[in-house]
Design a protein around this motif. Structure first.
Motif, PDB file in Angstrom:
ATOM      1  N   HIS A   1      -9.313  29.933  61.991  1.00  0.00           N
ATOM      2  CA  HIS A   1     -10.575  30.510  61.532  1.00  0.00           C
ATOM      3  C   HIS A   1     -10.829  31.865  62.185  1.00  0.00           C
ATOM      4  O   HIS A   1     -11.294  32.807  61.534  1.00  0.00           O
TER       5      HIS A   1
ATOM      6  N   GLU B   1      -8.596  34.435  60.497  1.00  0.00           N
ATOM      7  CA  GLU B   1      -9.032  34.758  59.139  1.00  0.00           C
ATOM      8  C   GLU B   1     -10.300  35.591  59.122  1.00  0.00           C
ATOM      9  O   GLU B   1     -10.539  36.331  58.175  1.00  0.00           O
ATOM     10  N   ARG B   2     -11.127  35.500  60.156  1.00  0.00           N
ATOM     11  CA  ARG B   2     -12.389  36.238  60.212  1.00  0.00           C
ATOM     12  C   ARG B   2     -12.236  37.663  60.709  1.00  0.00           C
ATOM     13  O   ARG B   2     -13.195  38.431  60.650  1.00  0.00           O
TER      14      ARG B   2
ATOM     15  N   ASN C   1      -8.057  41.444  58.424  1.00  0.00           N
ATOM     16  CA  ASN C   1      -7.584  40.384  57.551  1.00  0.00           C
ATOM     17  C   ASN C   1      -8.495  40.227  56.334  1.00  0.00           C
ATOM     18  O   ASN C   1      -8.021  40.023  55.218  1.00  0.00           O
TER      19      ASN C   1
ATOM     20  N   ARG D   1      -7.500  40.433  52.509  1.00  0.00           N
ATOM     21  CA  ARG D   1      -7.769  39.338  51.576  1.00  0.00           C
ATOM     22  C   ARG D   1      -8.622  39.782  50.390  1.00  0.00           C
ATOM     23  O   ARG D   1      -8.478  39.262  49.297  1.00  0.00           O
TER      24      ARG D   1
ATOM     25  N   TYR E   1      -9.639  34.497  46.405  1.00  0.00           N
ATOM     26  CA  TYR E   1      -9.826  33.354  47.282  1.00  0.00           C
ATOM     27  C   TYR E   1     -11.219  32.789  47.029  1.00  0.00           C
ATOM     28  O   TYR E   1     -12.145  33.522  46.703  1.00  0.00           O
TER      29      TYR E   1
ATOM     30  N   ILE F   1      -5.903  28.382  53.896  1.00  0.00           N
ATOM     31  CA  ILE F   1      -5.299  29.450  54.689  1.00  0.00           C
ATOM     32  C   ILE F   1      -3.804  29.451  54.430  1.00  0.00           C
ATOM     33  O   ILE F   1      -3.124  28.462  54.647  1.00  0.00           O
TER      34      ILE F   1
END
Length: 125
Positions: A11, A14-15, A19, A23, A87, A110
């Motif tokens: 997490h 991804e935050r 990134n 995304r 996404y 993910i």
């Protein structure tokens, strides 16, 4: 942070702002997204942020600056990503060249080919 260590690690990764920019489809690679962030082309909630490791929160609006929307690499990336789909945990607004983090992704969503358990075991020694 509380929770399962491996999921928390994913997490956090991804935050990261670089990134999230990748995304959202504003860049073709994470290194290109990092360059966009470092060169002051990205705004978070209307404020300039040039730190790639900035942690985005749920509800943050990430957008490309008005003057930077016509950069060839941004236009090419957005056109390429419009055909590949998006996404479910972020939404993208093509007309304003922006996106919003609507929720944290599930571990199944993910797409990083790693076994987080092995990473946690390595660093817990």
């Amino acid at each position: 942070m509380r929770g399962i260590t491996g999921e928390t690690l994913l997490h956090l990764l991804e935050r990261r702002l670089d990134n999230v920019v990748y995304r959202l489809g504003f860049a073709n690679s994470r290194s290109q997204a990092r360059q966009l962030v470092r060169h002051n082309h990205i705004l978070v909630d209307g404020r300039r942020v040039n730190i790639p490791s900035f942690l985005c929160k749920v509800g943050n609006v990430i957008q490309v600056k008005e003057a930077s929307r016509q950069l060839p690499m941004v236009l090419d990336s957005m056109q390429l990503r419009s055909t590949t789909g998006g996404y479910t945990w972020i939404e993208r607004n093509d007309t304003e060249c922006s996106g919003k983090l609507i929720r944290l992704p599930n571990v199944d969503e993910i797409q990083i080919p790693v076994v987080e358990r092995q990473i946690v075991e390595l660093y817990s020694k």
